[in-house]
Design a protein around this motif. Structure first.
Motif, PDB file in Angstrom:
ATOM      1  N   ALA A 112      -5.927-102.793 -22.494  1.00 24.14           N
ATOM      2  CA  ALA A 112      -6.234-103.955 -23.336  1.00 24.14           C
ATOM      3  C   ALA A 112      -5.156-104.223 -24.386  1.00 24.14           C
ATOM      4  O   ALA A 112      -5.140-105.286 -25.012  1.00 24.14           O
ATOM      5  CB  ALA A 112      -7.588-103.767 -24.011  1.00 24.14           C
ATOM      6  N   ASN A 115      -0.352-107.084 -24.346  1.00 28.69           N
ATOM      7  CA  ASN A 115      -0.527-108.474 -24.757  1.00 28.69           C
ATOM      8  C   ASN A 115       0.831-109.153 -24.901  1.00 28.69           C
ATOM      9  O   ASN A 115       1.871-108.482 -24.911  1.00 28.69           O
ATOM     10  CB  ASN A 115      -1.340-108.538 -26.057  1.00 28.69           C
ATOM     11  N   ARG A 154     -16.805-108.441 -17.635  1.00 29.61           N
ATOM     12  CA  ARG A 154     -16.003-109.628 -17.924  1.00 29.61           C
ATOM     13  C   ARG A 154     -14.573-109.367 -17.493  1.00 29.61           C
ATOM     14  O   ARG A 154     -14.121-108.221 -17.438  1.00 29.61           O
ATOM     15  CB  ARG A 154     -16.088-110.006 -19.398  1.00 29.61           C
ATOM     16  N   VAL A 361      -6.744-121.541 -23.971  1.00 32.79           N
ATOM     17  CA  VAL A 361      -5.876-121.906 -25.106  1.00 32.79           C
ATOM     18  C   VAL A 361      -4.920-123.043 -24.763  1.00 32.79           C
ATOM     19  O   VAL A 361      -4.396-123.691 -25.662  1.00 32.79           O
ATOM     20  CB  VAL A 361      -5.060-120.695 -25.643  1.00 32.79           C
TER      21      VAL A 361
ATOM     22  N   LEU B 106       2.627-111.291 -36.807  1.00 33.49           N
ATOM     23  CA  LEU B 106       1.249-110.847 -36.978  1.00 33.49           C
ATOM     24  C   LEU B 106       1.204-109.345 -37.207  1.00 33.49           C
ATOM     25  O   LEU B 106       1.823-108.580 -36.473  1.00 33.49           O
ATOM     26  CB  LEU B 106       0.470-111.194 -35.704  1.00 33.49           C
ATOM     27  N   LEU B 110      -4.071-106.002 -32.799  1.00 29.64           N
ATOM     28  CA  LEU B 110      -3.818-107.026 -31.781  1.00 29.64           C
ATOM     29  C   LEU B 110      -4.856-106.987 -30.672  1.00 29.64           C
ATOM     30  O   LEU B 110      -5.262-108.018 -30.144  1.00 29.64           O
ATOM     31  CB  LEU B 110      -2.444-106.795 -31.154  1.00 29.64           C
ATOM     32  N   MET B 111      -5.275-105.772 -30.316  1.00 34.55           N
ATOM     33  CA  MET B 111      -6.209-105.610 -29.207  1.00 34.55           C
ATOM     34  C   MET B 111      -7.511-106.361 -29.507  1.00 34.55           C
ATOM     35  O   MET B 111      -8.071-107.029 -28.649  1.00 34.55           O
ATOM     36  CB  MET B 111      -6.494-104.133 -28.984  1.00 34.55           C
ATOM     37  N   MET B 114      -6.917-110.250 -29.400  1.00 33.72           N
ATOM     38  CA  MET B 114      -6.768-110.822 -28.064  1.00 33.72           C
ATOM     39  C   MET B 114      -8.121-111.071 -27.391  1.00 33.72           C
ATOM     40  O   MET B 114      -8.191-111.775 -26.401  1.00 33.72           O
ATOM     41  CB  MET B 114      -5.928-109.892 -27.171  1.00 33.72           C
ATOM     42  N   ARG B 115      -9.167-110.495 -27.941  1.00 31.24           N
ATOM     43  CA  ARG B 115     -10.490-110.743 -27.362  1.00 31.24           C
ATOM     44  C   ARG B 115     -11.075-112.062 -27.853  1.00 31.24           C
ATOM     45  O   ARG B 115     -12.095-112.512 -27.341  1.00 31.24           O
ATOM     46  CB  ARG B 115     -11.439-109.606 -27.729  1.00 31.24           C
ATOM     47  N   PRO B 117      -9.373-115.335 -28.316  1.00 31.04           N
ATOM     48  CA  PRO B 117      -8.361-116.394 -28.358  1.00 31.04           C
ATOM     49  C   PRO B 117      -8.925-117.735 -28.811  1.00 31.04           C
ATOM     50  O   PRO B 117      -8.262-118.502 -29.504  1.00 31.04           O
ATOM     51  CB  PRO B 117      -7.862-116.462 -26.912  1.00 31.04           C
TER      52      PRO B 117
END
Lengths: 387, 139
Positions: A112, A115, A154, A361, B106, B110-111, B114-115, B117
């Motif tokens: 996770a 990114n 999900r 987005v 930033l 971050l993790m 990112m959930r 957005p």
């Protein structure tokens, strides 16, 4: 400021021979058991032999690969210490290969944490080679990775521009054995990538060309590839179209259709291409309401319509519905066999998941929560969108 | 009426936009972190400015201009020069693309970010709704 990234693409008949020229010692082939049974792993292994590269196979990738699977694959990579990671298969093995590669290079990260903002500093241990065996996902070209969080049910969209492959081998012979249903599902994914990328808010001059070409190729050759899997001209153009569309969406993005399809896939386990092909006409009608100009461009370029404005967008949506019908692919969630009571029970989660999906987005028209709910409801009933 | 950026009035109006946005309320319903926004000096505006937002479950509980970066310890810090803020507020620059190209810097988890957005998108959508006067400074 923006970027355009691409792997080296080796394409056409015999492209697999490029493996013979690879420099390296060891390769980890990330794939699934079906491809082992089909003998495709063996074909790749023969070429690795000519390059004097040893290999090991990690064939534990399931459809919609989980976080746990890629952690296991990274552990195998760590033990074997390859200098090539090879993703062989459809979107699931290729996405898993990307994640395994990153985690092998960066054991300090959790999946996770991959990114777009961080610096990964890859290619210290290995490089990444992709070999698609389906004509749809564009995962061989793109840096995006979709994993499934099996705890929360999900899909997680992760990835970073640095985790784009070094080489993609787009050899149509590897996709020639796809059955008609898989050909249809993956081909609809190509169209969805091309159309959403061309019309999303992040579209750009560099990504536009591959999207237009991919859309035209798919409208022309997908019905032929589904009707006759031995039509090698159609197979080759669809294989190229998939990577062209990947080149487009990896450098712009996709949009509402993918957000909805990810939610549907996680809840109802609809194949991704079928789900996104199904919802795309509805999202086109919604998105084009305020500014149909780019949909009209696409409709003209692909020969759907010479009309301008909203009429062209409607023609594009109708052409997609007609294509789904011709491919025996569902045009509504009801036709896809989803029970109405189950749909209604899941609707809040579907809307929540799609609302918070990373594909949202770049929507050119961002739906409110209520609009998104109505989009799902229209897609369920097969009712064109007029709001 | 347009609000001067950066100013206490502008920050209050931003808070108002957040608290009257049903889409932000929905997208941010699970978000419980505060954020420090830093406007770094550049030729257009040669001074630092710091504004603070306490975002909690779809609402903004507190928003104010701070005198310095140490006045509040926050979960996130988002910083960029004044001229980049100007482009974001006026809609010329997509804030998510700015994050991805590191034009917006930033700091924070971050993790977790990112959930959400869509929460980030709606937070920046509200920024664009603040009628803003940038003075006579031009990037």
């Amino acid at each position: 400021m923006w970027y355009f990234d691409s792997p080296q693409i080796v394409f056409g008949e015999g492209a697999l021979d490029a493996i013979d020229e690879l420099q390296g010692r060891r390769a980890l082939i990330v794939t699934d058991t079906t491809l082992v049974k089909l003998g495709l792993v063996e074909r790749v292994a023969e070429h690795l032999g000519r390059a004097h590269i040893e290999y090991r196979v990690f064939d534990g990738v399931e459809p919609d690969p989980s976080v746990q699977t890629v952690l296991l694959g990274a552990q195998v990579a760590d033990e074997y210490a390859p200098d090539w990671i090879i993703g062989l298969g459809g979107g699931s093995p290729m996405d898993a290969a990307k994640a395994i590669w990153v985690l092998y290079e960066r054991p300090d990260l959790q999946p996770a944490e991959i990114n777009p903002i961080i610096k990964l500093d890859l290619r210290k241990k290995a490089r990444l080679l992709m070999i698609p065996t389906t004509s749809g996902t564009g995962s061989d070209i793109s840096w995006g990775i979709v994993l499934t969080d099996t705890v929360e049910q999900r899909k997680m969209g992760i990835g970073n521009r640095e985790n784009i492959a070094d080489i993609s081998i787009v050899d149509p012979a590897l996709a020639a054995s796809m059955p008609p249903q898989l050909t249809a599902d993956t081909g609809l994914d190509v169209l969805s990538h091309a159309i959403e990328c061309y019309t999303c808010a992040w579209h750009n001059d560099f990504a536009d060309g591959p999207c237009l070409v991919a859309a035209r190729l798919a409208f022309t050759y997908l019905p032929r590839a589904v009707a006759n899997g031995s039509d090698l001209e159609a197979r080759e153009h669809m294989h190229n179209a998939a990577s062209c569309a990947g080149l487009g969406f990896s450098n712009a993005l996709v949009s509402i259709g993918h957000a909805m399809a990810h939610a549907l896939g996680a809840t109802f386990h609809l194949p991704h291409g079928r789900a996104v092909g199904l919802v795309l006409p509805y999202t086109i009608e919604f998105s084009a309401k305020h500014d149909p100009s780019r949909f009209a461009d696409l409709a003209r370029f692909t020969g759907c319509s010479e009309a301008m404005g909203k009429a062209a967008a409607r023609a594009l949506a109708e052409r997609l519905r007609a294509l789904c019908e011709a491919l025996h692919s569902p045009r509504s969630l009801a036709e896809a066999g989803i029970d109405q009571a189950e749909f209604e029970a899941a609707l809040d989660k579907l809307v929540d998941d799609a609302f918070n999906d990373t594909s949202m987005v770049s929507a050119s028209r961002s739906p409110s929560y209520e609009e998104l709910r109505r989009l799902f409801q229209h897609a369920y009933k097969g009712q064109p969108v007029d709001f | 009426m347009a609000y001067r950026f950066p100013s206490a009035e502008w920050v209050k109006e931003y808070m108002h936009q957040l608290n009257t946005s049903p889409d932000y309320e929905r997208a941010g319903k699970d978000w419980e972190r505060d954020i420090l926004f830093v406007s770094e000096p550049d030729r257009a505006h040669p001074e630092y400015a710091y504004f603070y937002l306490d975002l909690y479950r779809g609402k903004c509980r507190e928003a104010k201009l701070l005198s310095g970066p140490d006045e509040k310890k926050t979960g996130y810090i988002i910083s960029t020069p004044f001229s980049t803020w100007r482009k974001i507020i006026s809609g010329e620059l997509d804030p998510i693309q700015a994050l991805m190209t590191r034009k917006l810097k930033l700091q924070g988890d971050l993790m977790l970010l990112m959930r959400y957005p869509k929460a980030a998108m709606e937070m920046f959508a509200c920024v664009k709704r603040v009628p803003t006067d940038f003075g006579d400074s031009q990037a």
